[in-house]
Design a protein around this motif. Structure first.
Motif, mmCIF file in Angstrom:
data_model
loop_
_atom_site.group_PDB
_atom_site.id
_atom_site.type_symbol
_atom_site.label_atom_id
_atom_site.label_comp_id
_atom_site.label_asym_id
_atom_site.label_seq_id
_atom_site.Cartn_x
_atom_site.Cartn_y
_atom_site.Cartn_z
ATOM 1 N N VAL A 3 46.977 28.991 100.268
ATOM 2 C CA VAL A 3 46.608 29.484 101.594
ATOM 3 C C VAL A 3 47.297 30.813 101.803
ATOM 4 O O VAL A 3 48.510 30.927 101.643
ATOM 5 N N LYS A 4 46.533 31.825 102.152
ATOM 6 C CA LYS A 4 47.073 33.164 102.359
ATOM 7 C C LYS A 4 47.389 33.364 103.844
ATOM 8 O O LYS A 4 46.548 33.127 104.707
ATOM 9 N N ILE A 5 48.580 33.792 104.153
ATOM 10 C CA ILE A 5 48.988 34.079 105.524
ATOM 11 C C ILE A 5 48.628 35.534 105.809
ATOM 12 O O ILE A 5 48.972 36.425 105.044
#
Length: 72
Positions: A3-5
């Motif tokens: 998951v990319k912030i």
């Protein structure tokens, strides 16, 4: 799964689908006809009925329309 912030993404405006249905103007046994979906009309009948202290009922009226009556 990774998951990319992300930073700096703007929050979209709230989209409200406000209906201008005349629930508060209906007299006893009066009705109005709207183009729409029966499930949506039922939700609105319940919501406005609780808010106004009244009872409404809706029925399918043809293929594309719904009719709403005030019954109490």
């Amino acid at each position: 799964m990774e998951v990319k912030i992300e930073k700096g993404i703007p929050i979209p405006e709230v989209r409200r689908n406000r209906q201008n249905w005349p629930f508060d103007e209906l007299g006893l046994e009066d009705s109005f006809r709207i183009k729409g979906v029966l499930g949506t009309a039922r939700n609105q009948c319940s919501r406005y009925g609780k808010r106004l202290g009244r009872r409404f009922i809706c029925r399918q009226d043809g293929d594309e329309f719904v009719r709403v009556w005030r019954i109490k």
